[in-house]
Design an enzyme around this catalytic site. Sequence first.
Site, PDB file in Angstrom:
ATOM      1  N   HIS A   1      11.562   9.599  -5.801  1.00 27.75           N
ATOM      2  CA  HIS A   1      12.877   9.646  -5.154  1.00 27.75           C
ATOM      3  C   HIS A   1      12.980  10.910  -4.299  1.00 27.75           C
ATOM      4  CE1 HIS A   1      17.221   9.280  -4.679  1.00 27.75           C
ATOM      5  NE2 HIS A   1      17.304  10.582  -4.985  1.00 27.75           N
TER       6      HIS A   1
ATOM      7  N   ARG B   1     -18.816  -7.872  24.446  1.00 28.18           N
ATOM      8  CA  ARG B   1     -17.801  -7.082  25.141  1.00 28.18           C
ATOM      9  C   ARG B   1     -18.338  -5.741  25.637  1.00 28.18           C
ATOM     10  NH1 ARG B   1     -12.191  -7.500  24.756  1.00 28.18           N
ATOM     11  NH2 ARG B   1     -12.411  -8.906  22.980  1.00 28.18           N
TER      12      ARG B   1
END
Length: 504
Positions: free
Chosen positions: A483, A72
């Site tokens: 939390h 590529r």
Amino acid sequence: MTILTLSRRKFSTYLSSRFLYSNSKYSFSLTRSFSSGSDENDVVVIGGGPGGYVAAIKAAQLGLKTTCIEKRGTLGGTCLNVGCIPSKALLHSSHMFHEAQHSFANHGVKFSSVEVDLPAMMGQKDKAVSNLTRGIEGLFKKNKVNYVKGYGKFLSPSEISVDTNEGGNSVVKGKNIIIATGSDVKDLPGITIDEKRIVSSTGALALTEIPKRLVVIGAGYIGLEMGSVWGRLGSEVTVVEFAADIVPTMDGEVRKQFQRALEKQKMKFMLKTKVVSVDTTGDGVKLTLEPASGGEQTTLEADVVLVSAGRVPFTSGLELDKIGVETDKGGRILVNERFATNVSGVYAIGDVIPGPMLAHKAEEDGVACVEFIAGKEGHVDYDMVPGVVYTHPEVSYVGKTEEQVKALGVDYRVGKFPFLANSRAKAIDDAEGIVKVIAEKESDKILGVHIMSPNAGELIHEAVLALQYGASSEDIARTCHAHPTMSEALKEAAMATYDKPIHM
């Protein structure tokens, strides 16, 4: 029936038909400044995609003289150049636009108008790709991997002839050759991809204007992701799928919720539908459709058609037959648990062998294969490879679906928790989704986890680790989660599996 804990060195051999991008379509390549010459390498990797470049770097890190061949001209394969990375860039950009249109006002952010600057959006995508490909070249230099740019083919099990991108030819010799040439778009009979009006995922990533009507053939990962991109930017998106369901590898219950979420985003679905023909003689594209089981034909018009019906192994031009490498009927190279083909010294990894066609699976293949070559032990368990659909909400999963567990005759429990009951999801006003945990009834061992939520692709890895080490749902449930976080939903679903959740 009880699920036994298998050795972590067990090599899973199940096949997968997932549609995700992985190694390089153009796989084989050769150098610019490096000359392989007659010097023999310990390892030669054909293909510079996720599997190939990772294998090359790992081999060099283990002290093996290594050359990677890639045609590529840039490393990273389909995934980095025209797949995973550019698609995620556009998914993020289009999601920002959609949020600006539909959600910002709810958060007190108001403006008179918002518009798409498509060239700028494409420019941001291209910049991300360019930076990452250059980064891999830097890793090659750092680890002393020879990088050869060109197209390679076998002369013998230890010799690769490479037609270089500069127009020359060179022979690269290696004691061990790894084929990592990736996959290509699956063609459909009678449909010619021109990357303008009829496009593959490559063309869908480079459209120069927003199509008014986009038809996607295939309801797998790629089709739904690219359909989401252009749907957010204003296209009317219709997905045509031959099968009865979208994303066949997905848990059935989660799949239904996922399809409803996409339909709320105005994505239309035509399931159990066959594309008979495509006519491009007019200004647009006219598709002739009929029920998959046969019946009356109808027509559907589009400005652009995306062909996204899967991928196939790419081994064209390798001349595998010259050295006798065995493949199956689907063109996949057959390997053993050490990634060795039937030809001594020749190995294969990634999309060219059986297993999920996913970039991260190819990377794991590459590392394990090289470890075996170096005399160490490698391991990849394809049952532990997570899958992610990067729409919004995202869907991620690992392990078995409820349908698969039923088919095995296993007694099991299911725990579920909706994000509507998750404090973080409610705080950010993005609470569509669910966590589903499946565990064996007798032992509580987790068999599968399925998540639909914002950032589900990030949340799934706790579950992957749990399955890798044979954890129970109670193990997750008794693990402290910060939390407020989205990950608390997984904790609550685990609690619902072996006992009861707190927040529902």
